[in-house]
Scaffold this active site. Structure first.
Site, PDB file in Angstrom:
ATOM      1  N   GLU A 176       0.794  -1.226   0.000  1.00  0.00           N
ATOM      2  CA  GLU A 176       0.000   0.000   0.000  1.00  0.00           C
ATOM      3  C   GLU A 176       0.833   1.285   0.000  1.00  0.00           C
ATOM      4  O   GLU A 176       0.818   2.043   0.983  1.00  0.00           O
ATOM      5  CB  GLU A 176      -0.950   0.006   1.199  1.00  0.00           C
ATOM      6  CG  GLU A 176      -1.844  -1.216   1.280  1.00  0.00           C
ATOM      7  CD  GLU A 176      -2.931  -1.084   2.355  1.00  0.00           C
ATOM      8  OE1 GLU A 176      -2.850  -0.164   3.189  1.00  0.00           O
ATOM      9  OE2 GLU A 176      -3.865  -1.896   2.337  1.00  0.00           O
ATOM     10  N   GLU A 358      -5.367  -8.635   1.079  1.00  0.00           N
ATOM     11  CA  GLU A 358      -6.012  -8.255   2.351  1.00  0.00           C
ATOM     12  C   GLU A 358      -7.484  -7.991   2.103  1.00  0.00           C
ATOM     13  O   GLU A 358      -7.852  -7.323   1.142  1.00  0.00           O
ATOM     14  CB  GLU A 358      -5.428  -6.957   2.942  1.00  0.00           C
ATOM     15  CG  GLU A 358      -4.087  -7.092   3.580  1.00  0.00           C
ATOM     16  CD  GLU A 358      -3.570  -5.775   4.169  1.00  0.00           C
ATOM     17  OE1 GLU A 358      -4.389  -4.911   4.572  1.00  0.00           O
ATOM     18  OE2 GLU A 358      -2.342  -5.610   4.202  1.00  0.00           O
TER      19      GLU A 358
END
Ligand code: FCB
Length: 449
Positions: A176, A358
């Site tokens: 991320e 995720e």
């Protein structure tokens, strides 16, 4: 209106590709969030950030976390007991590299033992090289605002991929980069806590450069692993059908989401770059975009929620508060956005296979008589797994899915106040208790074989 009922098990359509034995199911964690063990590594930016006033909601830090540094063996047994095919973990850069840039063998040995234990149990290791814990000595030289950090990362990737030879199934360079760049260097709500619109895109560019440089190194040192990156997406929706709201939402999408994927797969930043003031621009040097767009073997997609935008007079967009239903962290539960995201990405880019690296939910868990009956989380997983299945039916090549998270842990600026685990952690005793969601996940996974 019928009564709203919560799922107590996870199910998929009978012929779903996600029920085949070669679809990969896993659980995910990150070093700073679970390890503790700070005496055995150098400080990172999150240690420093936690030490400042009013940064972490409960004033906590990662000094002990889930004490996975000491309890890793029992945690691997726990992972194994869930029946998963894979475990996604991250490596603490300040644990394995000294300030001189050399490997710290003690730290390397710690991860070698983990990787070997996983291999012995036939659990595939998905290793993330950077899940936000930048060594503090690099931040002291400018962190991700310093182009040099990208080269330091590439050097770390080089050394560690040689050390882990033969033990890893997949490498993700970064987790991320949006969060590292925007939350860390623009909004200032994550470490290192720097605020200012002039910094976010500069940090983002150096992160993406780090990714590209490391991809080249991984392709050379580790040609048999899947090498890629993990990006998070919060799909943007307009509040109304008006042209203005749609424009606002598209701008937000380019700013938060496309900014990180487009350079990798199209070799350029979104066109909104031209609308940003010159002082907010990244420092792009010749050849950077070619480095950044190095081919990847897989794309990791993290998804939790969507965001809704409307037009605004002084800014390009304004986010409206998330409508119900929301999770304990305030994020809207909207699984349809997950299918739509995957389908849109697949239509926009020529992508390698996707792994959902995720997905999960924070819920206000209660432990009663040694059990946590988190049917709200089971319900979340049920609908999101089925959203992935819908995307697969529409032609998206999704090969695996990781639940965030294996266990409750240090949730960044939220400290220990938000629980994302499918396993409950009692932070006083470090006792782990598999929640109803963990059992449901296990049942889904093991019923395939
Ligand atoms: C993601 C992070 C992960 C975790 C979840 C809830 O942004 O990658 O570490 O905190 O959110």
């Amino acid at each position: 209106m019928g009564k709203i009922s919560m799922m107590d098990k996870l199910s998929l359509p009978t012929h779903s590709a996600m029920l085949s034995a070669d679809f990969i199911y896993g659980v995910a964690t990150a070093s700073f969030q679970i390890e503790g063990g700070i005496a055995n590594r150098l400080p990172c930016i999150w240690d420093t950030f936690c030490g400042k006033e009013n940064t972490i909601i409960d004033g906590s830090n990662g000094d002990v976390a889930c004490d996975h540094f000491n309890l890793w063996q029992q945690d691997i047994e726990l992972i194994d007991s869930l029946g998963v095919d894979a475990y996604r973990l991250s490596i603490s850069w300040p644990r394995v590299i000294n300030e001189s840039g050399e490997l710290n063998q003690e730290g390397v040995n710690y991860y070698l033992a983990i990787l070997e234990a996983l291999k012995a149990r036939n659990i595939k290791a998905f290793v993330t090289l950077y899940h936000w814990d930048l060594p503090q000595y690099l931040e002291d030289k400018g962190g991700w605002l310093n182009r040099e950090t990208a080269y330091k990362f590439s050097d770390y990737a080089d050394k560690i991929s040689r050390a882990f030879d033969g033990l890893v199934h997949a490498y993700a360079t970064l987790n991320e980069p949006f969060c590292s760049a925007f939350l860390g260097y623009e909004a200032g709500i994550h470490a290192p806590g720097i605020k200012g619109k002039e910094f976010g895109k500069k940090a983002a560019h150096h992160l993406l450069l780090a990714h590209g440089l490391a991809m080249k190194v991984l392709a050379k040192n580790s040609p048999n692993t899947l090498n890629g990156i993990v990006l998070n997406f919060t799909p943007c929706y307009p509040e109304s059908d008006s042209q203005q709201d749609k424009q606002a939402s598209d701008f937000a999408d380019d700013y938060f989401n496309q900014w990180y994927i487009k350079p990798i797969y199209h070799g350029q930043y979104p066109d909104i770059l031209k609308q940003l003031p010159a002082e907010h621009h990244p420092d792009i040097q010749e050849g950077d975009m070619a480095i950044i767009s190095h081919p990847t073997d897989f794309l990791g997609v993290n998804f939790y929620t969507r965001a809704i935008y409307k037009a605004c007079n002084n800014e390009h967009f304004e986010q409206i508060p998330p409508p119900a239903p929301i999770t304990d962290i305030g994020w809207e539960i909207y699984p349809k956005a997950f299918s739509e995201l995957l389908i849109t990405l697949n239509n926009t880019y020529d992508l390698p296979p996707i792994y959902i690296t995720e997905n999960g939910a924070a819920m206000a868990d209660e432990i009663i008589d040694d059990s946590v009956n988190d049917l709200d989380r089971v319900d979340y997983y049920h609908h999101h797994l089925n959203a992935v299945n819908t995307a697969i039916e529409e032609g998206v090549d999704v090969k695996g899915y990781f639940a965030w998270s294996l266990m409750d842990n240090f949730e960044w600026a939220e400290g220990y106040s938000k629980r994302f685990g499918i396993v409950y952690v009692d932070y006083n005793t470090q006792k782990r208790t598999i929640k109803a969601s963990g059992n449901a996940y296990k049942e889904l996974i093991t019923s395939r074989k």
